[in-house]
Scaffold this motif. Structure first.
Motif, short mmCIF file in Angstrom:
data_model
loop_
_atom_site.label_atom_id
_atom_site.label_comp_id
_atom_site.label_asym_id
_atom_site.label_seq_id
_atom_site.Cartn_x
_atom_site.Cartn_y
_atom_site.Cartn_z
N TYR A 14 5.77 -3.61 2.89
CA TYR A 14 5.23 -4.46 1.81
C TYR A 14 5.21 -3.76 0.46
CZ TYR A 14 3.65 -7.59 5.53
OH TYR A 14 3.60 -8.43 6.60
N ARG A 15 5.82 -2.57 0.37
CA ARG A 15 5.80 -1.84 -0.91
C ARG A 15 6.54 -2.62 -1.98
NH1 ARG A 15 6.06 4.49 -0.37
NH2 ARG A 15 4.50 4.77 1.23
N PRO A 16 6.40 -2.38 -3.27
CA PRO A 16 5.37 -1.54 -3.86
C PRO A 16 4.03 -2.27 -3.98
CG PRO A 16 6.73 -2.51 -5.57
CD PRO A 16 7.29 -2.98 -4.26
N VAL A 17 3.03 -1.57 -4.47
CA VAL A 17 1.72 -2.21 -4.64
C VAL A 17 1.80 -3.19 -5.79
CG1 VAL A 17 -0.69 -1.84 -5.25
CG2 VAL A 17 0.50 -0.19 -3.81
N ARG A 75 8.49 -3.14 -9.21
CA ARG A 75 7.72 -1.95 -9.59
C ARG A 75 6.26 -2.18 -9.25
NH1 ARG A 75 5.06 -3.34 -14.28
NH2 ARG A 75 5.94 -5.11 -15.39
N MET A 76 5.53 -1.11 -9.30
CA MET A 76 4.11 -1.20 -9.03
C MET A 76 3.42 -2.01 -10.14
SD MET A 76 1.79 2.11 -8.41
CE MET A 76 3.16 3.18 -8.37
N ARG A 77 2.50 -2.86 -9.77
CA ARG A 77 1.74 -3.59 -10.79
C ARG A 77 0.26 -3.39 -10.50
NH1 ARG A 77 5.27 -7.40 -13.58
NH2 ARG A 77 7.27 -7.13 -12.54
N CYS A 132 0.87 -1.17 0.00
CA CYS A 132 0.00 0.00 0.00
C CYS A 132 0.91 1.22 0.00
CB CYS A 132 -0.88 0.00 1.25
SG CYS A 132 -1.84 1.51 1.47
N THR A 133 0.59 2.19 -0.85
CA THR A 133 1.47 3.36 -0.93
C THR A 133 0.72 4.63 -0.53
OG1 THR A 133 0.99 3.20 -3.29
CG2 THR A 133 3.20 2.58 -2.58
N ARG A 134 -0.36 4.45 0.23
CA ARG A 134 -1.08 5.62 0.74
C ARG A 134 -0.15 6.44 1.63
NH1 ARG A 134 -6.33 7.32 -0.79
NH2 ARG A 134 -7.33 5.54 -1.75
N ARG A 169 2.53 11.28 -8.39
CA ARG A 169 3.89 11.02 -8.86
C ARG A 169 4.65 10.18 -7.83
NH1 ARG A 169 6.66 14.46 -5.77
NH2 ARG A 169 5.47 16.24 -5.02
N CYS A 170 5.72 9.57 -8.31
CA CYS A 170 6.58 8.74 -7.44
C CYS A 170 7.26 9.65 -6.42
CB CYS A 170 7.62 8.04 -8.31
SG CYS A 170 8.97 7.30 -7.36
N SER A 171 7.20 9.24 -5.16
CA SER A 171 7.85 10.08 -4.15
C SER A 171 9.23 9.54 -3.79
CB SER A 171 6.94 10.24 -2.93
OG SER A 171 6.36 9.02 -2.60
N ALA A 172 9.73 8.69 -4.63
CA ALA A 172 11.10 8.18 -4.50
C ALA A 172 11.36 7.58 -3.13
CB ALA A 172 12.11 9.29 -4.80
N CYS A 173 10.52 6.61 -2.76
CA CYS A 173 10.72 5.98 -1.45
C CYS A 173 11.90 5.03 -1.48
CB CYS A 173 9.45 5.28 -0.98
SG CYS A 173 9.11 3.73 -1.79
N GLY A 174 12.31 4.63 -2.67
CA GLY A 174 13.51 3.81 -2.78
C GLY A 174 13.25 2.34 -3.05
N VAL A 175 11.98 1.92 -2.99
CA VAL A 175 11.69 0.49 -3.12
C VAL A 175 11.86 -0.01 -4.56
CG1 VAL A 175 9.74 -1.12 -3.14
CG2 VAL A 175 10.24 0.18 -1.10
N CYS A 176 11.34 0.75 -5.51
CA CYS A 176 11.28 0.23 -6.88
C CYS A 176 12.61 0.35 -7.62
CB CYS A 176 10.22 0.99 -7.68
SG CYS A 176 8.57 0.77 -7.03
N ASP A 177 12.91 -0.69 -8.42
CA ASP A 177 14.02 -0.53 -9.37
C ASP A 177 13.43 -0.23 -10.75
OD1 ASP A 177 13.10 -2.92 -10.38
OD2 ASP A 177 14.79 -4.11 -9.68
N PHE A 178 12.10 -0.22 -10.82
CA PHE A 178 11.32 0.11 -12.02
C PHE A 178 11.54 -0.88 -13.16
CE2 PHE A 178 11.79 3.98 -9.56
CZ PHE A 178 10.46 4.25 -9.32
N GLU A 179 12.20 -1.99 -12.86
CA GLU A 179 12.29 -3.07 -13.84
C GLU A 179 11.56 -4.27 -13.25
OE1 GLU A 179 16.35 -3.65 -15.07
OE2 GLU A 179 16.47 -1.59 -15.76
N ASP A 229 -0.15 9.52 -2.86
CA ASP A 229 -0.01 8.10 -3.15
C ASP A 229 0.57 7.97 -4.56
OD1 ASP A 229 -0.33 5.44 -3.64
OD2 ASP A 229 -2.44 5.35 -3.02
N CYS A 230 1.68 7.24 -4.67
CA CYS A 230 2.32 7.13 -5.98
C CYS A 230 1.48 6.30 -6.96
CB CYS A 230 3.71 6.52 -5.84
SG CYS A 230 3.69 4.89 -5.09
N ARG A 231 0.48 5.62 -6.44
CA ARG A 231 -0.41 4.87 -7.33
C ARG A 231 -1.20 5.82 -8.23
NH1 ARG A 231 -3.61 0.37 -4.69
NH2 ARG A 231 -2.97 1.56 -2.89
S1 SF4 Z 1 9.65 4.00 -5.55
FE1 SF4 Z 1 8.09 5.45 -6.19
S2 SF4 Z 1 6.64 4.22 -7.35
FE2 SF4 Z 1 7.90 2.77 -6.18
S3 SF4 Z 1 6.71 2.46 -4.29
FE3 SF4 Z 1 8.17 4.09 -3.87
S4 SF4 Z 1 7.04 5.96 -4.27
FE4 SF4 Z 1 5.89 4.30 -5.23
#
Ligand code: SF4
Length: 834
Positions: A274-277, A598-600, A261-263, A585-595, A580-582
């Protein structure tokens, strides 16, 4: 364990095993025990363990079995008789397993873990477990700061378990074959992504008891990054879970539709760890639900995620579920509905079957405080949602709040009662209004959240705020539930605790602390001594942490960066919102490598409406209208005899669903299948003559009912006969005339039974007065007796009314408690026409 032993404890079904869906493998290379540190009813409701049980048992060389914390009556028996704690599936003593995996759901279950290890005869301290003892693993949300447990565990799994659990199992199997040392295995496990081996880190404290250093003892093992499952559709999900006999906390299909949850609620640990969604596709969800309904016979589906209303395709998914299952009285519930996600459409869909509980969690009463915690909802949203729920027919709304949140003022506390009253008022209408229950817990700062540096309010403050609320809510005639202050105090100690707390846990265990989550077994006073002995003041762990202070979990990387958490903390102070990045915009929490990571999300516009075909296709000849009554004669033997009447009812309810028998339902708010049993059989009585009637759609046929049920019923229940009975026939309870029983006396009792039988038969009368729950029953046992004879060490009797053991006590002149252990069999039922 013997059936006669199980009879001595409350709820034997907690320990029986053999439920539908349970797996028992005789030959497997690896014996992996999944342990839940609370009682069966709680543990059986936990989804994570069901997922791992299915994944492990899908592999032919692993046998995964379950164990739960015993209730004190069972614990006492195990200790007294020197019986080691064992699994439900095969009775495997925990000590003989290769791996024991504990799920860590709640800090206050830690003493249960120690108690279970102790009952298993396994040394509590990991360093004292030599070769030959099982590997003790932990996982689950509390593994994000497992330091208080570091002394007791060999390793922890951080993050998602679906893929990692098999890698761990494989490593253990390979290691077993090599005969290597335990240390070799730990080093091998440390190479698996997500596995944290605490003994491979050395912790030092400074003179003020703060953490001084965390030193890795293995090269390249400086931090441990949590494990991520990239795509939920790609990992397996249990579609044939174990179906309990006993009523469990959540007795329904648990369908996890999304993880993460990215609320961004700043107090919520789950929202960060448990990020990302990652959403499961609606097609997959429907496929899983369909299979699970077939395999379990459940009549309720719970859609799980941290915020179910946020699921991208929630409306089309609900429409599809309702189209398929509403006519079969299968209900859909979602326990976590966020304010603002409730739409009229959702309400309308859910209320089609039955109204499950309605809960809203504003967490804080004022818009200002909700900004601080980044809740992102306004009072207006909340009142709108409440009005929506009341107008749709819900009578009761449960509201969740927290006290002790950062920056809370006295007005915020009083505001809880004000807001609850406003919610109640939205339900006002002629002829009565809506009800509100207010539940208030105390804020406990958690690791890996922006509030991990914030202080926790003191015990005294909690009590004071609760007292204010009690008073205010009473004035407004609102129901109030609160979490006990001592529980919050301890939770706060362990949530941000370090390894020194291991000493406290050991001492607490020694003093008999366990089952802390159960009010009647939690004694705060008992905890004072271990804390004192370890020189620990809870306030040390509740205090505000300096931003440059080393935290006990700083070597554990859950993906969200420290910079992000600090930024969020700063924004909370300014009352600023993070979107919420869902949706933003992405708030750059650091979890995603975007490959890979990533959020699905599902796109609601392309979500397929997955058909509305009935789940259970009926035979072509089946008329849609009409009803037939079927009378079933069945036997109840073996361990199944330990099930209570209510548990048998649950068993048949699930079995009928699983066997796809078109059962009729009662009318009303909570429809239930139309069963009627002849009598309620006492727990422990073996019966060859049980009867019940059911009403089903006309044309299905008695033979089909028998055949389908026998194909899926567990060992010990067998349908002997099924026949259609004419409509309007009298009920079983009316036509039962007399019943035959055999009571075999315990081995320890040897009597001249023929003489005792003669003496009893010579009596004209034998009055008995029985009192239970204020109800008095008076019987003349002699007059109720139709036949009596001795057969070896058994009494065989036919009676009209009365319990077989009461007759045995009357004949032998033994008090009832001395006859406990006698085997009682119900042999035959005679109906009035016979
Ligand atoms: S890196 Fe960005 S898109 Fe990924 S969970 Fe964090 S805020 Fe959301």
């Amino acid at each position: 364990m013997l059936i006669s032993d199980l009879l001595k404890v409350e709820k034997p079904a907690r320990y029986m095993g053999g439920e539908m869906g349970a797996k028992k493998k005789d030959n497997a290379d690896l014996r992996f025990i999944l342990a839940f540190p609370d009682v069966y009813e709680v543990g059986m409701s936990h989804l994570g363990l069901k997922i791992l049980y299915a994944i492990l048992n899908d592999v032919d060389w692993v046998a995964a079995e379950r164990v739960y914390a015993p209730w004190p009556d069972m614990e006492e028996m195990l200790r007294r008789d020197g019986i080691p704690l064992a699994t439900l599936e095969s009775g495997l003593p925990l000590k003989e397993a290769d791996v024991i995996g504990f799920t860590l759901q709640y800090e206050l279950s830690y003493t249960n873990i120690l108690n279970m290890l102790e009952l298993a005869g396994i040394p509590l301290l990991a360093r004292e477990r030599g070769e030959g003892f099982p590997l003790v693993l932990g996982g689950g949300p509390c593994a994000c700061n497992p330091e208080p447990l570091a002394d007791f565990f060999d390793a922890f799994l951080l993050g998602d378990g679906e893929e990692a659990i098999l890698e761990i199992a494989r490593a253990c199997r390979e290691w077993k074959g090599t005969g290597g040392s335990r240390e070799t295995l730990l080093h091998r496990l440390a190479t698996i992504e997500g596995v944290y081996v605490p003994s491979l880190f050395e912790i030092r404290y400074d003179s003020t008891d703060r953490m001084e250093s965390i030193t890795p003892l293995k090269k390249g093992y400086e931090t441990v990054r949590r494990r991520f499952v990239a795509d939920l559709d790609a990992v397996s999900y249990p579609t044939a879970p174990v179906v309990p006999y006993l009523k469990t906390v959540h007795d329904r299909i648990s369908m996890e539709i999304a993880r993460g949850c990215t609320r961004g609620c700043r107090f919520c640990q789950a929202g960060y760890i448990y990020r990302p969604v990652r959403e499961r596709s609606p097609e997959k969800v429907l496929e899983i639900i369909e299979q699970t309904l077939r395999n379990t016979g459940y009549d309720e589906i719970s859609l799980l995620s941290l915020s179910t209303g946020d699921y991208g395709c929630i409306a089309p998914l609900l429409r599809a579920l309702m189209a398929r299952y509403a006519s079969q009285r299968i209900a859909v519930s979602f326990p976590s509905l966020r304010v603002g996600t409730l739409t009229r459409e959702l309400v309308d869909e859910v209320k089609k079957v039955r109204k499950t509980g309605f809960t809203l969690a504003p967490e804080a009463a004022s818009d200002r405080l909700r900004q601080v915690i980044n809740k992102g909802i306004t009072e207006e949203d909340l009142l709108e949602n409440a009005a929506e729920a009341y107008s749709a027919g819900w009578r009761l709304i449960k509201l969740y709040f927290m006290i002790g949140l950062p920056t809370e003022t006295p007005e915020d506390v009083l505001g809880i009662a004000e807001l609850a009253k406003k919610v109640k008022n939205t339900g006002k209408r002629p002829g009565g209004g809506g009800e509100v229950n207010v539940a208030v817990s105390s804020f406990v700062p958690k690791a890996h959240t922006p509030f991990q540096w914030e202080p926790q309010i003191s015990y005294e403050d909690i009590l004071e705020k609760q007292q204010i609320l009690r008073h205010e809510l009473k004035k407004k005639k609102l129901n109030f539930k609160w979490q006990d202050a001592p529980l919050s105090v301890l939770e706060g100690v362990f949530a941000r605790g370090d390894r020194r707390l291991g000493r406290v846990l050991l001492k607490a265990r020694e003093l008999g602390c366990r089952l802390e989550g159960w009010g009647e077994h939690f004694h705060f006073a008992k905890w004072q001594e271990p804390l004192r002995a370890a020189g620990i003041d809870p306030r040390f762990y509740h205090r505000r942490r300096a931003l440059d202070e080393l935290l006990p979990w700083d070597h554990l990387d859950f993906g969200v960066s420290r910079e992000f958490l600090l930024r969020e903390l700063e924004m909370s102070g300014a009352g600023a919102n993070t979107v919420d990045c869902r949706t933003g915009r992405c708030s750059a929490c650091g979890v995603c490598d975007f490959e890979k990571i990533r959020m699905r999300l599902n796109d609601p516009d392309v979500a397929q409406e997955s058909g509305d075909a009935p789940l259970f296709p009926q035979p072509a000849t089946l008329p849609q209208e009409g009803m037939e009554r079927i009378r079933l004669h069945f036997q109840k033997t073996g361990a199944i005899s330990l099930l209570s009447h209510l548990e048998m009812l649950t068993l048949f309810t699930r079995a009928v669903g699983r066997a796809q028998i078109p059962i009729k339902f009662s009318q009303g708010f909570h429809p239930h299948p139309k069963f009627s049993f002849a009598t309620a059989l006492s727990v422990g009585v073996v019966s060859w003559a049980e009867y019940f009637d059911m009403e089903i759609d006309a044309g299905f046929g008695a033979e089909m009912v028998k055949e389908r049920l026998n194909a899926i019923l567990p060992e010990g229940v067998l349908i002997l006969e099924a026949s259609a009975i004419p409509p309007g026939s009298p009920s079983l309870a009316v036509i039962i005339d007399r019943v035959s029983y055999r009571v075999t006396l315990p081995e320890s009792i040897r009597l001249d039974l023929p003489a005792l039988v003669d003496a009893f038969l010579a009596r004209e009368t034998f009055p008995l007065r029985r009192e239970k729950k204020g109800k008095v029953v008076e019987l003349d046992l002699r007059r109720e007796l139709v036949e009596l004879r001795a057969s070896g060490n058994a009494l065989e009797m036919t009676v009209r009314r009365g319990k077989p053991l009461e007759f045995a006590a009357a004949v032998t002149a033994f008090p009832l408690p001395m006859l406990v252990g006698a085997r009682i069999e119900k042999l035959r039922v005679f109906f009035t026409a016979e």
